[in-house]
Design a protein around this motif. Structure first.
Motif, PDB file in Angstrom:
ATOM      1  N   ASP A  20       0.828  -1.207   0.000  1.00 17.03           N
ATOM      2  CA  ASP A  20       0.000   0.000   0.000  1.00 17.03           C
ATOM      3  C   ASP A  20       0.864   1.259   0.000  1.00 17.03           C
ATOM      4  O   ASP A  20       0.543   2.249  -0.675  1.00 17.03           O
ATOM      5  CB  ASP A  20      -0.920   0.003   1.222  1.00 17.03           C
ATOM      6  CG  ASP A  20      -2.042  -1.021   1.102  1.00 17.03           C
ATOM      7  OD1 ASP A  20      -2.312  -1.470  -0.029  1.00 17.03           O
ATOM      8  OD2 ASP A  20      -2.634  -1.360   2.142  1.00 17.03           O
ATOM      9  N   CYS A  21       1.941   1.243   0.762  1.00 17.29           N
ATOM     10  CA  CYS A  21       2.844   2.396   0.805  1.00 17.29           C
ATOM     11  C   CYS A  21       3.461   2.638  -0.579  1.00 17.29           C
ATOM     12  O   CYS A  21       3.549   3.791  -1.037  1.00 17.29           O
ATOM     13  CB  CYS A  21       3.954   2.176   1.843  1.00 17.29           C
ATOM     14  SG  CYS A  21       3.372   2.172   3.553  1.00 17.29           S
ATOM     15  N   ALA A  22       3.861   1.555  -1.229  1.00 11.76           N
ATOM     16  CA  ALA A  22       4.451   1.700  -2.568  1.00 11.76           C
ATOM     17  C   ALA A  22       3.413   2.222  -3.554  1.00 11.76           C
ATOM     18  O   ALA A  22       3.710   3.100  -4.391  1.00 11.76           O
ATOM     19  CB  ALA A  22       5.004   0.357  -3.034  1.00 11.76           C
ATOM     20  N   ALA A  23       2.174   1.697  -3.466  1.00  6.77           N
ATOM     21  CA  ALA A  23       1.118   2.159  -4.365  1.00  6.77           C
ATOM     22  C   ALA A  23       0.790   3.624  -4.113  1.00  6.77           C
ATOM     23  O   ALA A  23       0.578   4.407  -5.069  1.00  6.77           O
ATOM     24  CB  ALA A  23      -0.132   1.298  -4.180  1.00  6.77           C
ATOM     25  N   ALA A  24       0.745   4.035  -2.854  1.00  2.76           N
ATOM     26  CA  ALA A  24       0.454   5.431  -2.533  1.00  2.76           C
ATOM     27  C   ALA A  24       1.537   6.355  -3.073  1.00  2.76           C
ATOM     28  O   ALA A  24       1.241   7.425  -3.630  1.00  2.76           O
ATOM     29  CB  ALA A  24       0.319   5.602  -1.018  1.00  2.76           C
ATOM     30  N   ALA A  25       2.787   5.943  -2.916  1.00  2.00           N
ATOM     31  CA  ALA A  25       3.895   6.767  -3.411  1.00  2.00           C
ATOM     32  C   ALA A  25       3.869   6.864  -4.938  1.00  2.00           C
ATOM     33  O   ALA A  25       4.074   7.953  -5.516  1.00  2.00           O
ATOM     34  CB  ALA A  25       5.224   6.179  -2.937  1.00  2.00           C
ATOM     35  N   ALA A  26       3.586   5.735  -5.595  1.00  2.00           N
ATOM     36  CA  ALA A  26       3.541   5.743  -7.059  1.00  2.00           C
ATOM     37  C   ALA A  26       2.389   6.606  -7.565  1.00  2.00           C
ATOM     38  O   ALA A  26       2.556   7.398  -8.514  1.00  2.00           O
ATOM     39  CB  ALA A  26       3.399   4.309  -7.572  1.00  2.00           C
ATOM     40  N   TYR A  27       1.204   6.476  -6.949  1.00  2.00           N
ATOM     41  CA  TYR A  27       0.052   7.280  -7.362  1.00  2.00           C
ATOM     42  C   TYR A  27       0.333   8.762  -7.163  1.00  2.00           C
ATOM     43  O   TYR A  27       0.035   9.598  -8.054  1.00  2.00           O
ATOM     44  CB  TYR A  27      -1.182   6.872  -6.556  1.00  2.00           C
ATOM     45  CG  TYR A  27      -2.379   7.756  -6.816  1.00  2.00           C
ATOM     46  CD1 TYR A  27      -3.240   7.491  -7.873  1.00  2.00           C
ATOM     47  CD2 TYR A  27      -2.649   8.858  -6.014  1.00  2.00           C
ATOM     48  CE1 TYR A  27      -4.331   8.307  -8.122  1.00  2.00           C
ATOM     49  CE2 TYR A  27      -3.731   9.685  -6.245  1.00  2.00           C
ATOM     50  CZ  TYR A  27      -4.577   9.404  -7.301  1.00  2.00           C
ATOM     51  OH  TYR A  27      -5.658  10.228  -7.552  1.00  2.00           O
ATOM     52  N   THR A  28       0.915   9.123  -6.030  1.00  2.00           N
ATOM     53  CA  THR A  28       1.197  10.532  -5.741  1.00  2.00           C
ATOM     54  C   THR A  28       2.195  11.094  -6.739  1.00  2.00           C
ATOM     55  O   THR A  28       2.029  12.208  -7.262  1.00  2.00           O
ATOM     56  CB  THR A  28       1.733  10.676  -4.308  1.00  2.00           C
ATOM     57  OG1 THR A  28       0.764  10.152  -3.392  1.00  2.00           O
ATOM     58  CG2 THR A  28       2.012  12.130  -3.972  1.00  2.00           C
ATOM     59  N   SER A  29       3.241  10.325  -7.030  1.00  2.00           N
ATOM     60  CA  SER A  29       4.256  10.796  -7.979  1.00  2.00           C
ATOM     61  C   SER A  29       3.665  10.987  -9.370  1.00  2.00           C
ATOM     62  O   SER A  29       3.908  12.010 -10.043  1.00  2.00           O
ATOM     63  CB  SER A  29       5.415   9.783  -8.037  1.00  2.00           C
ATOM     64  OG  SER A  29       6.011   9.644  -6.770  1.00  2.00           O
ATOM     65  N   LEU A  30       2.860  10.011  -9.819  1.00  2.00           N
ATOM     66  CA  LEU A  30       2.272  10.106 -11.145  1.00  2.00           C
ATOM     67  C   LEU A  30       1.285  11.266 -11.232  1.00  2.00           C
ATOM     68  O   LEU A  30       1.281  12.024 -12.228  1.00  2.00           O
ATOM     69  CB  LEU A  30       1.578   8.786 -11.484  1.00  2.00           C
ATOM     70  CG  LEU A  30       0.933   8.705 -12.874  1.00  2.00           C
ATOM     71  CD1 LEU A  30       1.993   8.877 -13.968  1.00  2.00           C
ATOM     72  CD2 LEU A  30       0.213   7.366 -13.044  1.00  2.00           C
ATOM     73  N   SER A  31       0.431  11.434 -10.197  1.00  2.00           N
ATOM     74  CA  SER A  31      -0.547  12.519 -10.212  1.00  2.00           C
ATOM     75  C   SER A  31       0.143  13.876 -10.202  1.00  2.00           C
ATOM     76  O   SER A  31      -0.270  14.816 -10.915  1.00  2.00           O
ATOM     77  CB  SER A  31      -1.474  12.400  -8.999  1.00  2.00           C
ATOM     78  OG  SER A  31      -2.234  11.221  -9.076  1.00  2.00           O
ATOM     79  N   THR A  32       1.200  14.008  -9.412  1.00  2.00           N
ATOM     80  CA  THR A  32       1.928  15.284  -9.345  1.00  2.00           C
ATOM     81  C   THR A  32       2.578  15.610 -10.681  1.00  2.00           C
ATOM     82  O   THR A  32       2.491  16.740 -11.187  1.00  2.00           O
ATOM     83  CB  THR A  32       2.980  15.219  -8.232  1.00  2.00           C
ATOM     84  OG1 THR A  32       2.349  14.909  -6.993  1.00  2.00           O
ATOM     85  CG2 THR A  32       3.713  16.559  -8.102  1.00  2.00           C
ATOM     86  N   ALA A  33       3.241  14.610 -11.261  1.00  2.00           N
ATOM     87  CA  ALA A  33       3.915  14.837 -12.545  1.00  2.00           C
ATOM     88  C   ALA A  33       2.906  15.199 -13.632  1.00  2.00           C
ATOM     89  O   ALA A  33       3.146  16.107 -14.454  1.00  2.00           O
ATOM     90  CB  ALA A  33       4.695  13.588 -12.938  1.00  2.00           C
ATOM     91  N   THR A  34       1.753  14.512 -13.638  1.00  2.00           N
ATOM     92  CA  THR A  34       0.730  14.796 -14.654  1.00  2.00           C
ATOM     93  C   THR A  34       0.177  16.200 -14.507  1.00  2.00           C
ATOM     94  O   THR A  34      -0.050  16.910 -15.512  1.00  2.00           O
ATOM     95  CB  THR A  34      -0.411  13.778 -14.539  1.00  2.00           C
ATOM     96  OG1 THR A  34       0.114  12.456 -14.696  1.00  2.00           O
ATOM     97  CG2 THR A  34      -1.465  14.022 -15.601  1.00  2.00           C
TER      98      THR A  34
END
Length: 389
Positions: A20-34
């Protein structure tokens, strides 16, 4: 209670939280970059803060499911309307799935909120002039799609929750059934011991009271019998209560056919002479032998209390059974005048005897005899000899 954690951690819970921590970090990074590509709708710091507030709490969805859902939803709605988040409430749906799947007890307000989000999105579309034919504005379309995501997440989560509940109940049913059977066995044993003992004590106490002044020696003998019977009952009670102790703890021996002689001697103290015939039953399985003894003890006690006679007969013997098998039959008869009600309207004693026989696949009848008196006949099938070794 909001934010209540689900049941205790399982063997892989730590690994799931790490995912879950990895998924949260990946989602946050992708959303921020987008959001930052092609001209952010707000200052970069505000965009980063909003996307982090939407994505990072998901890491704790298994620990605080409702708190995480409400937090993510509260931040996701303005983030979508401001154009910072470009997905249909995926993080909120992910958190809502956990609420539906892991939370115990009532569903709470989450389904109401899901419906409210869907209704608000459609109302906003109507106010905005959408007639169902033209494409929705992007941000409003995301809210409508997000409402569908939330509904789907809730439905899938509740389905998983219901399957888990059914599986848990199926796993618990055998243990609950065993516990209920054990409680019933203990209740039967306690009834038999108390009923038998108190009947004998009552008779001998009456004798002691009656002869206390005229024949004190006989009164003292009766009191000695009462003491002996009471001590024996305490020993039997310890054996019964041993059934609910921790496994491996020392228990008193289980009474069986070998104890019928002592049963007959005690009945004589109460004024009933027992003619005992118990041959060829020395090697009965322990559980069957205990059932035979308890049936005989209860039936003899009923003779003492109800039959109005001074003698009875107890016969225990192996007998042929169907298809070449063997069974043990225990028969208690008397020639008294008063006695028990028929089995269909029996008290606890006859019910207990019948349950003991049925517990081993046997049968029991208790009824007046045609030539007078009463008969209790129990028959319990015996396992093949190779199964008894």
């Amino acid at each position: 209670m909001h934010g209540a954690a689900p049941s205790g951690p399982g063997p892989h819970r730590g690994a799931l939280i790490a995912l879950d921590c990895a998924a949260a970090a990946a989602y946050t990074s992708l959303s921020t970059a987008t959001a930052l590509v092609g001209g952010p709708p707000a200052p970069a710091a505000a965009v980063t803060a909003l996307t982090a507030a939407v994505g990072l709490p998901v890491a704790a969805r298994r620990l605080l499911p409702r708190t995480v859902f409400w937090t993510v939803l509260a931040v996701s709605l303005p983030a979508v309307l401001l154009g910072v988040v470009g997905d249909p409430l995926l993080a909120a749906g992910f958190a809502l799935y956990t609420v539906a799947a892991e939370e115990r007890g009532p569903a709470g307000r989450a389904p109401v909120v899901v419906g409210a989000v869907a209704a608000a999105a459609l109302l906003a579309a109507a106010i905005g002039g959408w007639d169902g034919s033209a494409a929705l504005p992007d941000r409003l379309g995301l809210l409508v799609s997000g409402a569908a995501v939330l509904v789907g997440a809730w439905a899938v989560g509740r389905s998983v929750h219901d399957r888990r509940v059914q599986a848990r109940r199926a796993a618990e049913e055998p243990a609950a059934r065993v516990a209920a059977e054990e409680r019933l066995k203990v209740a039967r044993d306690v009834h038999d011991i108390v009923s038998h003992t108190l009947s004998l004590i009552g008779v001998r106490a009456g004798v002691a009271r009656h002869v206390a002044e005229a024949r004190p020696e006989e009164a003292r003998a009766a009191l000695g019998d009462i003491e002996e019977v009471a001590r024996g009952a305490l020993t039997e009670m310890r054996g019964v209560l041993g059934a609910v102790r921790a496994p491996g703890e020392e228990r008193s021996p289980v009474p069986g056919p070998g104890d019928l002689g002592e049963l007959a001697r005690r009945a004589e103290l109460a004024g009933v002479r027992v003619e005992l015939d118990a041959e060829g039953v020395e090697e009965l399985p322990e559980a069957v032998g205990a059932a035979v003894y308890r049936i005989a003890a209860e039936a003899v006690t009923n003779v003492v209390r109800h039959a109005g006679t001074d003698r009875c007969t107890v016969r225990v013997a192996p007998v042929p059974s169907g298809e070449g098998g063997r069974a043990v039959q225990v028969e208690i008869t008397d020639e008294g005048g008063g006695h028990l009600v028929p089995l269909g309207r029996a008290g606890h004693g006859i019910i207990g005897m019948s349950e003991r026989a049925r517990a081993h696949g046997g049968t029991l009848t208790a009824a007046p005899r045609a030539r007078g008196g009463f008969a209790v006949v129990g028959r319990i099938p015996l396992p093949p000899r190779e199964e008894r070794r």
